[in-house]
Design a protein around this motif. Sequence first.
Motif, short mmCIF file in Angstrom:
data_model
loop_
_atom_site.label_atom_id
_atom_site.label_comp_id
_atom_site.label_asym_id
_atom_site.label_seq_id
_atom_site.Cartn_x
_atom_site.Cartn_y
_atom_site.Cartn_z
N LYS A 231 0.73 -1.12 0.12
CA LYS A 231 -0.12 0.00 0.10
C LYS A 231 0.73 1.18 0.08
O LYS A 231 0.37 2.42 -0.66
CB LYS A 231 -0.76 0.02 1.18
CG LYS A 231 -1.76 1.10 1.58
CD LYS A 231 -2.68 1.09 2.66
CE LYS A 231 -3.59 2.23 2.86
NZ LYS A 231 -4.31 2.18 4.07
N ASN A 232 1.91 1.14 0.63
CA ASN A 232 2.95 2.43 0.91
C ASN A 232 4.23 1.88 1.06
O ASN A 232 4.52 0.80 1.02
CB ASN A 232 2.26 3.30 1.92
CG ASN A 232 2.03 2.54 3.33
OD1 ASN A 232 2.95 1.88 3.67
ND2 ASN A 232 0.89 2.86 3.85
N ARG A 233 5.15 3.07 1.34
CA ARG A 233 6.59 2.51 1.46
C ARG A 233 6.95 1.84 2.81
O ARG A 233 7.59 1.04 2.85
CB ARG A 233 7.01 3.90 1.56
CG ARG A 233 8.83 3.57 2.03
CD ARG A 233 9.92 4.86 1.87
NE ARG A 233 10.95 4.44 2.53
CZ ARG A 233 11.98 4.91 2.35
NH1 ARG A 233 12.17 5.98 1.69
NH2 ARG A 233 13.18 4.34 2.95
N ALA A 277 6.75 11.35 -3.66
CA ALA A 277 6.47 10.00 -3.43
C ALA A 277 8.00 9.28 -3.79
O ALA A 277 8.85 9.85 -3.67
CB ALA A 277 5.63 9.62 -4.65
N LEU A 357 5.05 4.56 -4.97
CA LEU A 357 4.45 4.66 -3.43
C LEU A 357 4.32 5.94 -2.65
O LEU A 357 5.23 6.87 -2.90
CB LEU A 357 5.21 3.67 -2.53
CG LEU A 357 5.35 2.15 -3.12
CD1 LEU A 357 6.26 1.46 -2.33
CD2 LEU A 357 3.94 1.51 -3.42
N ALA A 358 3.28 6.15 -2.22
CA ALA A 358 3.23 7.22 -1.07
C ALA A 358 3.91 6.97 0.25
O ALA A 358 4.27 5.59 0.43
CB ALA A 358 1.55 7.56 -0.93
N ASP A 359 4.01 8.00 1.16
CA ASP A 359 5.04 7.58 2.38
C ASP A 359 3.88 6.75 3.31
O ASP A 359 4.52 6.08 3.88
CB ASP A 359 5.14 9.00 2.87
CG ASP A 359 6.42 9.41 2.85
OD1 ASP A 359 7.43 8.54 2.79
OD2 ASP A 359 6.95 10.38 2.70
N ASP A 360 2.33 7.05 3.44
CA ASP A 360 1.87 6.36 4.22
C ASP A 360 0.38 6.18 3.86
O ASP A 360 0.06 6.39 2.59
CB ASP A 360 1.80 7.07 5.73
CG ASP A 360 1.59 8.53 5.59
OD1 ASP A 360 0.82 8.82 4.64
OD2 ASP A 360 2.02 9.28 6.66
#
Length: 360
Positions: A231-233, A277, A357-360
């Motif tokens: 989903k994210n980093r 991102a 990916l986004a951070d969170d």
Amino acid sequence: MTDAPIAELRSASKRFGAVLAADDLNLSIERGEFLSFLGPSGCGKTTALRMLAGFEPPSSGQVLLDGQVVNDLPAYRRPVNMVFQHYALFPHLTVAENIGYGLRQQRPRPSTADIAKAVDKALETVRLQGFGPRRIWEMSGGQQQRVALARAIINQPKLLLLDEPMAALDKKLRRDMQIELQSLQRSLGITFVLVTHDQEEALSMSDRICIMRGGKIVQIGSPRDLYDRPKNRYVADFVGKSNFFAGTVDAGGGSLTATGHRLAGRPTQSLIAGQAAWASLRPEQISLTRQPGEGISLPVQVETRIFLGEHTEYLVKNADLGAFQVLVSRQAESTEGGFEPGDKAFAGWQDGAALILADD
């Protein structure tokens, strides 16, 4: 057999004073599955396990077993057993006495012959036939873990909870026990819930993994889903190894520009042009060659080389993107030849292979 979940957490939170250890957890655990809670220390995974076990009542929300709310049901009345990290075996009792302890506490109590028969069957299940008369201190770490498992399964729980039970074992024994646990879970048909901070352990054993951070569930999915579609980093970094390149999202969201390099990939969520991102690439997706190849091909210098048997792990450095890892199979290395620290090379991958990916 009903298709209803064997256990559920519904908006379950647990607070210890000012500390919110578990925050609004919502999770359904299916019958017969092997589920793992994975995350760093202090992420809330053990608190979630203890709420299921009955050792910690939720501060808010509900815990359900077999469709019934059990917030106020004490641990000893739940169809649940738990294997602790340090096994919690009784040193003054024999192996057989440890395993049969739970049956001796039942009311009405089974006969001595029935207890002995059940103990023998449990010993056979964990491959410890003939070890009943031994004392706990005469057993190795792996054998003690099997005793703890036998003691847990003898009562035929609907849910077996494992709190980092292999943390104290060496790597080879831990791997052997992972295989045994999987086989045991399949043969018994009991739902297993494991708490671990070891990503390899969770990936190799689980049907589903629940990634946690800061008391919250970040993502739930199969090992393959979490590895291929994080989903994210945070999830990508916690499940397997990955290289991350910081940049800004290009128009359309399907690529990212990092220090002048356009890195195309697959966004895992809706991203906005200009948003900060990360491009994520697994080390095994990158090739290392002596001549530039097709797709993206960056000049690098080899910094370190670690031989891992079937693979060699290289740390390479590009003047713009910095240092990142490359995992090269022995077969690929036989084509190009090995690289040594200080060698010049080209690190390449297929255009579009990265995840955005986004951070969170």
